[in-house]
Design a protein around this motif. Structure first.
Motif, short mmCIF file in Angstrom:
data_model
loop_
_atom_site.label_atom_id
_atom_site.label_comp_id
_atom_site.label_asym_id
_atom_site.label_seq_id
_atom_site.Cartn_x
_atom_site.Cartn_y
_atom_site.Cartn_z
N MET A 1 -20.24 -27.29 -15.56
CA MET A 1 -21.40 -27.00 -14.71
C MET A 1 -21.93 -25.61 -15.05
N SER A 2 -23.25 -25.49 -15.20
CA SER A 2 -23.84 -24.21 -15.58
C SER A 2 -23.74 -23.21 -14.45
N THR A 3 -23.60 -21.95 -14.82
CA THR A 3 -23.49 -20.88 -13.84
C THR A 3 -24.87 -20.41 -13.45
N PRO A 4 -25.17 -20.28 -12.17
CA PRO A 4 -26.50 -19.82 -11.76
C PRO A 4 -26.73 -18.40 -12.21
N PRO A 5 -27.97 -18.01 -12.42
CA PRO A 5 -28.27 -16.64 -12.87
C PRO A 5 -27.80 -15.64 -11.85
N PRO A 6 -27.49 -14.39 -12.30
CA PRO A 6 -26.99 -13.36 -11.38
C PRO A 6 -27.90 -13.14 -10.21
N SER A 7 -29.24 -13.20 -10.44
CA SER A 7 -30.17 -12.94 -9.35
C SER A 7 -30.07 -13.98 -8.26
N ALA A 8 -29.53 -15.20 -8.61
CA ALA A 8 -29.40 -16.24 -7.60
C ALA A 8 -28.07 -16.13 -6.86
N GLN A 9 -27.11 -15.30 -7.37
CA GLN A 9 -25.80 -15.17 -6.75
C GLN A 9 -25.77 -14.09 -5.68
N ARG A 10 -26.74 -13.23 -5.65
CA ARG A 10 -26.74 -12.13 -4.69
C ARG A 10 -28.02 -12.14 -3.87
N PRO A 11 -27.98 -11.53 -2.69
CA PRO A 11 -29.22 -11.43 -1.91
C PRO A 11 -30.24 -10.57 -2.66
N ALA A 12 -31.50 -10.93 -2.50
CA ALA A 12 -32.56 -10.13 -3.13
C ALA A 12 -32.57 -8.72 -2.56
N GLN A 13 -32.85 -7.75 -3.40
CA GLN A 13 -32.89 -6.35 -2.99
C GLN A 13 -34.33 -5.88 -2.87
N ILE A 14 -34.67 -5.33 -1.71
CA ILE A 14 -36.04 -4.94 -1.41
C ILE A 14 -36.07 -3.44 -1.12
N LEU A 15 -37.08 -2.76 -1.66
CA LEU A 15 -37.33 -1.35 -1.34
C LEU A 15 -38.59 -1.27 -0.49
N VAL A 16 -38.46 -0.71 0.71
CA VAL A 16 -39.58 -0.55 1.64
C VAL A 16 -39.98 0.91 1.68
N ILE A 17 -41.28 1.19 1.50
CA ILE A 17 -41.77 2.58 1.47
C ILE A 17 -42.87 2.73 2.50
N ASP A 18 -42.62 3.54 3.52
CA ASP A 18 -43.61 3.82 4.56
C ASP A 18 -43.22 5.12 5.24
N ASP A 19 -44.22 5.97 5.51
CA ASP A 19 -43.91 7.29 6.08
C ASP A 19 -43.77 7.26 7.60
N GLU A 20 -44.06 6.12 8.24
CA GLU A 20 -43.90 6.03 9.69
C GLU A 20 -42.53 5.43 10.01
N PRO A 21 -41.62 6.21 10.61
CA PRO A 21 -40.23 5.74 10.84
C PRO A 21 -40.16 4.44 11.63
N ASP A 22 -40.99 4.31 12.69
CA ASP A 22 -40.92 3.10 13.51
C ASP A 22 -41.29 1.86 12.71
N LEU A 23 -42.37 1.95 11.91
CA LEU A 23 -42.77 0.80 11.09
C LEU A 23 -41.72 0.51 10.02
N ARG A 24 -41.19 1.56 9.43
CA ARG A 24 -40.18 1.39 8.39
C ARG A 24 -38.97 0.63 8.95
#
Length: 518
Positions: free
Chosen positions: A1-24
């Motif tokens: 059985m083929s091994t799924p790609p590394p990106s499918a084995q881990r949760p996606a990583q997201i970078l959020v950029i906002d200068d307002e702490p509450d919204l961030r």
């Protein structure tokens, strides 16, 4: 059985950029609940520190930051050839910022205040795009005729390959079109396909859809010029039961039908101004309100539009909204006319004849060099559509294995009509009159000097249009419906032109509210 790609084995990583702490914090919590790994930053410099320390699947950034603009992050990611998909958040009404970001390479945009449902959908789409193999573009170079796989653009999905194969031709203009399709298919930016009638604009739109991560979703094609004006809103946005006479059940519009896929708006230049305004809002807000409903519903569609008109000129003439033009024309694909890629004629003829023969259950006829030579000399102003019609006619009249030149109707329409007309009869004997043979080389009359160029082209064209309309109105007894029919336009179109050109009807008005019987 083929091994799924590394990106499918881990949760996606997201970078959020906002200068307002509450919204961030709100964005972080929303994404954490979706199972993503999230890091946050409040400035351009802090964001770049995170990016230098690792890779992300998606970056969501505000446009205005304390030490710079979100655009700077997009430019840096593009320059470094990183793989992150960027989503920008821009203030409501700042359409220019969103368009600028999409042109710079952003995957998508969100309008503040951000709707969290839409926020989750856009992030999911960006992450999904990272998991789908993207088209690989080869350099433009000559390909061996015997190698059917030597395309300028190679895609890994079967649907993408099939869609690009339908764009027949290995000329440099067509290779550039295929390369452009592969690049623009990666994001969500609206695409405007521009080209003359018959060049294959819908095939290009289908290829953009097939090469994108949305290729498993629907492709909904709409001819904007073929829908009656009073039905436009219901057709685009849907209608609830009982909202108008004959509405016996809820029905979806084109936007709802295209959810998760691509909505192709063909002949977008034919939409009336009132509908252009409603379409603009639907594209900006990613939501529509069906007729008879009090609630808006979010729609996830990618817009691809096409036109044979010069939309710049339409905007200048006031017939097309400038803000809608800029929203649709984020990325442009220009489809070349057939006269600009005549080296593709042999391949086009082969492909078209194969399809025509298959549809008719006939053997594929042979293309002679003489036939191809004559086709290469033909103007082909109707582009691929005209070429297909000529080949259809040749196959229909063919009585052998090879198509011959005389079967292509090489005469002009006037000469062909003259050749098929019966010989004139003698007024005395009613017998055919023997016509003298035409001279083999008729002497052409001396060419008249061309008229001087107008100093104001628009004023000159308006005057020509005014004279034609006035003549049509006079000859139809000022019945605008009859005049419109003679000129091949709708009543709405002739009313608009009468008002725009200031043509006065017999009762003294400008035609916009005339009581002449229509």
């Amino acid at each position: 059985m083929s091994t799924p790609p590394p990106s499918a084995q881990r949760p996606a990583q997201i970078l959020v950029i906002d200068d307002e702490p509450d919204l961030r914090t709100l964005y972080e919590l929303t994404l954490l609940r979706e199972g993503y790994r999230v890091e946050a930053a409040g400035s351009v410099s802090e964001a770049w520190q995170h990016l230098e320390a690792g890779r992300f699947d998606a970056v969501i950034t505000d446009m205005r930051l304390p030490d710079g603009q979100g655009m700077e992050i997009i430019h840096r990611i593009q320059k470094a050839q990183r793989s992150e998909r960027c989503v920008v958040m821009t203030a409501y009404g700042s359409a220019e910022n969103a368009v600028e970001a999409l042109k710079a390479g952003a995957f998508d945009y969100l309008t503040k205040p951000v709707d969290l449902k839409q926020f989750r959908a856009v992030v999911a789409s960006a992450v999904q795009a990272r998991l789908v193999p993207q088209p690989v573009v080869k350099p433009v170079q000559a390909a061996p005729a015997s190698n059917n796989n030597a395309d300028a653009t190679v895609v890994t999905s079967g649907t993408g390959i099939a869609a690009l194969d339908r764009l027949v031709g290995e000329s440099e203009p067509m290779r550039l079109v295929k390369s452009r399709i592969a690049k623009v298919a990666r994001g969500m930016a609206p695409v405007l396909v521009r080209g003359e009638s018959g060049t294959g604009k819908e095939l290009v739109a289908r290829a953009v859809h097939a090469c994108s991560q949305r290729n498993e979703g629907p492709f909904v094609a709409v001819n904007c010029g073929a829908i009656p004006e009073n039905l436009l809103e219901a057709e685009f946005f849907g209608a609830r039961k009982g909202s108008y006479t004959g509405s016996s059940q809820d029905r979806d519009g084109y936007f709802q039908a295209a959810r998760g896929g691509t909505l192709f708006l063909d002949e977008i230049g034919d939409l009336p101004l009132a509908m252009q305004s409603k379409l603009l809002r639907a594209i900006q807000e990613r939501s529509v309100r069906s007729i008879g409903s009090t609630q808006e519903e979010t729609v996830d569609v990618r817009i691809v539009s096409a036109t044979h008109k010069d939309l710049h000129a339409e905007v200048q003439a006031g017939r097309f909204r400038q803000d809608l033009f800029y929203r649709l024309n984020v990325i442009e694909i220009a489809v070349p006319a057939l006269r600009d890629r005549r080296e593709d004629l042999p391949a086009l003829c082969t492909a078209l004849l194969s399809r025509i023969a298959q549809d008719g259950g006939l053997p594929v006829p042979h293309l002679s060099d003489e036939l191809l030579r004559r086709l290469a000399q033909h103007p082909l102003n109707g582009n691929v559509r005209e070429l297909e019609n000529l080949l259809h006619r040749a196959v229909a009249l063919n009585d052998g294995d090879e198509l011959h030149l005389d079967l292509m109707g090489g005469f002009t329409a006037a000469a062909e009509a003259a050749a098929s007309a019966p010989a004139p009869l003698s007024p005395v004997t009613d017998a055919p009159v023997a016509l003298a043979p035409l001279p083999s080389a008729p002497v052409a009359p001396p060419k008249a000097a061309p008229p001087p160029l107008p100093s104001d082209l628009q004023a000159y064209l308006d005057q020509q249009e005014r004279e034609i309309l006035v003549r049509a109105l006079h000859e139809s007894g000022f019945n605008r419906t009859a005049a419109a029919a003679r000129l091949g336009m709708s009543l709405r179109q002739i009313r608009y032109r009468i008002a725009r050109l200031g043509i006065t009807t017999p009762n003294g008005d400008d035609g916009a509210s005339s009581h002449v019987d229509d």
